[in-house]
Enzyme design. Sequence first.
Site, short mmCIF file in Angstrom:
data_model
loop_
_atom_site.label_atom_id
_atom_site.label_comp_id
_atom_site.label_asym_id
_atom_site.label_seq_id
_atom_site.Cartn_x
_atom_site.Cartn_y
_atom_site.Cartn_z
N TRP A 181 0.87 -1.19 0.00
CA TRP A 181 0.00 0.00 0.00
C TRP A 181 0.90 1.23 0.00
O TRP A 181 1.83 1.30 0.79
CB TRP A 181 -0.92 0.03 1.23
CG TRP A 181 -1.60 1.37 1.34
CD1 TRP A 181 -2.58 1.87 0.52
CD2 TRP A 181 -1.29 2.42 2.28
NE1 TRP A 181 -2.90 3.15 0.90
CE2 TRP A 181 -2.14 3.51 1.97
CE3 TRP A 181 -0.40 2.53 3.35
CZ2 TRP A 181 -2.11 4.71 2.70
CZ3 TRP A 181 -0.37 3.73 4.07
CH2 TRP A 181 -1.22 4.80 3.74
N GLU A 222 -3.16 -2.93 -2.35
CA GLU A 222 -4.29 -2.27 -1.68
C GLU A 222 -4.57 -0.89 -2.26
O GLU A 222 -3.68 -0.05 -2.34
CB GLU A 222 -3.97 -2.15 -0.17
CG GLU A 222 -5.04 -1.45 0.64
CD GLU A 222 -4.70 -1.39 2.14
OE1 GLU A 222 -3.54 -1.64 2.51
OE2 GLU A 222 -5.62 -1.08 2.92
N LYS A 224 -6.96 2.78 -2.53
CA LYS A 224 -7.51 3.75 -1.58
C LYS A 224 -8.18 4.89 -2.33
O LYS A 224 -7.82 5.19 -3.47
CB LYS A 224 -6.38 4.27 -0.69
CG LYS A 224 -6.86 5.08 0.48
CD LYS A 224 -5.82 5.17 1.58
CE LYS A 224 -6.34 6.04 2.71
NZ LYS A 224 -5.46 6.04 3.88
N ASP A 255 -9.73 -2.70 1.27
CA ASP A 255 -9.89 -2.29 2.66
C ASP A 255 -11.24 -1.57 2.71
O ASP A 255 -11.45 -0.63 1.94
CB ASP A 255 -8.72 -1.35 3.01
CG ASP A 255 -8.80 -0.77 4.42
OD1 ASP A 255 -9.88 -0.29 4.81
OD2 ASP A 255 -7.76 -0.76 5.12
N HIS A 258 -11.68 2.17 2.49
CA HIS A 258 -11.07 2.88 1.36
C HIS A 258 -12.02 3.17 0.21
O HIS A 258 -11.59 3.21 -0.95
CB HIS A 258 -9.86 2.09 0.85
CG HIS A 258 -8.72 2.11 1.83
ND1 HIS A 258 -7.47 1.62 1.53
CD2 HIS A 258 -8.64 2.57 3.09
CE1 HIS A 258 -6.67 1.77 2.57
NE2 HIS A 258 -7.36 2.33 3.54
N HIS A 282 -8.79 -6.07 3.98
CA HIS A 282 -8.47 -5.44 5.25
C HIS A 282 -9.81 -5.10 5.87
O HIS A 282 -10.56 -4.29 5.31
CB HIS A 282 -7.67 -4.15 5.04
CG HIS A 282 -6.20 -4.36 5.04
ND1 HIS A 282 -5.30 -3.32 4.94
CD2 HIS A 282 -5.46 -5.49 5.16
CE1 HIS A 282 -4.07 -3.82 4.98
NE2 HIS A 282 -4.14 -5.13 5.11
N ASP A 290 -12.22 7.09 6.60
CA ASP A 290 -11.40 5.91 6.87
C ASP A 290 -10.82 6.02 8.28
O ASP A 290 -9.61 6.09 8.46
CB ASP A 290 -10.30 5.84 5.81
CG ASP A 290 -9.42 4.60 5.96
OD1 ASP A 290 -9.90 3.60 6.50
OD2 ASP A 290 -8.25 4.67 5.53
N ASP A 292 -10.75 3.96 10.78
CA ASP A 292 -10.15 2.77 11.37
C ASP A 292 -10.62 2.51 12.80
O ASP A 292 -9.81 2.20 13.68
CB ASP A 292 -8.62 2.80 11.26
CG ASP A 292 -8.15 2.53 9.84
OD1 ASP A 292 -8.43 1.44 9.34
OD2 ASP A 292 -7.53 3.42 9.23
N ASP A 322 -7.46 -4.50 10.08
CA ASP A 322 -6.67 -3.27 9.94
C ASP A 322 -7.44 -2.11 10.55
O ASP A 322 -8.24 -1.47 9.88
CB ASP A 322 -6.36 -3.00 8.46
CG ASP A 322 -5.57 -1.70 8.28
OD1 ASP A 322 -5.00 -1.21 9.27
OD2 ASP A 322 -5.54 -1.18 7.15
C1 RNT Z 1 -3.98 2.79 5.08
C2 RNT Z 1 -4.11 1.35 4.74
C3 RNT Z 1 -3.00 0.48 5.23
C4 RNT Z 1 -2.55 0.79 6.63
C5 RNT Z 1 -1.65 -0.23 7.26
C6 RNT Z 1 -0.96 0.30 8.46
O1 RNT Z 1 -5.12 3.52 4.79
O2 RNT Z 1 -5.34 0.86 5.22
O3 RNT Z 1 -3.36 -0.84 5.10
O4 RNT Z 1 -3.65 0.95 7.47
O5 RNT Z 1 -0.82 -0.73 6.32
ZN ZN Z 2 -5.65 -1.25 5.00
#
Ligand code: RNT
Ligand code: ZN
Length: 413
Positions: A181, A222, A224, A255, A258, A282, A290, A292, A322
Amino acid sequence: MSRYQNAQQDYLQLGIDTEAAMARLRDVPIAVHCWQGDDVVGFDQRGPLSGGIQTTGNYPGRAATPEQLMADMSFALSLMPGKKKINLHASYSIPKEGEVVDRDALKPRHFAKWVEFANKRGLGIDFNPTLFSHPMVKDNLTLSSPDEQVRRFWINHCRRCLAISEYFANETGQPCVMNIWIPDGYKDIPGDRLSPRRRFKEALDEILAAPYDHSKVFVTLESKVFGIGLESYTVGSAEFCLSYSACGSVTPLMDNGHYHPTELVSDKIPSLLLFHKRLALHITRGVRWDSDHVVLFDDETREIAKEIVRNNALNRVFLATDYFDASINRIAAWVTGVRSVQKALLFALLQPNALLTELQDQNQMTRLMALQEQLKLLPFGEVWKEYLEREGVPYDYLAPVEDYEKTVLAKRG
Ligand code: RNT
Ligand code: ZN
């Protein structure tokens, strides 16, 4: 009859085998991210987290050393049922006392302690090159930078990471998923959207041309939609990453933080399953962006699990967590999130999928809706409890976590 046996009967009436569901769940590996334990700081730098991602909160007790992170992770893992892997970032390298090693010079031996950690617990290891929180991220760019030196540094880093991934696979005897990523993007409207993507594409080609064992190391990419401070343009967009993956050498990674908030990864899964041999996820929880947040047993997590299970794709989808919440007890965050993924999978394994498909095909949409509502109220909790008991982990994980907080976390400076 026990409460579980009653539940078993209720499910059986719909033709659902709770025993088979628990047996299947036990073998589904979840890659548990190490970065929940220290707010994505890592061990190889002291600066703030960069790359358009952010942790918020300063709950006491953050793991600040390899010993602390390993202790916390070990404790968190002991409260999670089922099969796990650990998911590491390159920034968590552990060089010898006094040795300084930059990311473009990392070697397998800098991760020997992690291999020891994993092997002691029978865990596989997944890996991530770390292309953020580092001085060689120039103007928010890494592999797509117009600066040849910057690109070279990160290409070398990723190639080193491939060798380390192969080392992990060899040492643990389990395949290693290596996820790439990059944070690269622009805050405001770019003057050229194509060239950064061309440079990223060429850099990936160069990285992947390195020799590595394709049967043991699975590279994922990955995408985004945007990052903080990088709102207008993201080099590794969904279309870029999917198209690159479609060319065959990598597996796409989605993810679920994203995408635009009304887009659903659950709906994207079946499409990707039709066109890709493998798929990686993820699993996170974005609140308005995003963010998290810790994964919960919520609608979208359940829908994601359903799309994997009912399409018979548990063997084709790499599941990883994640998220990073620094505002609450980090171990509780870890355990809650991973258990939520597992709960969602169990819930999905307890669906009468053939019946749902039949109702849809016969256009019995009223019945389909009503049945799906009914399924939510089956005694799922009893099956989950039974599963935890058989796995030898406590249903109530807060008591041990609070105890650990008092005896270990509270003593950290
Ligand atoms: C960031 C991505 C990525 C990170 C990790 C730490 O937006 O989601 O995967 O969160 O690699
Ligand atoms: Zn991620």
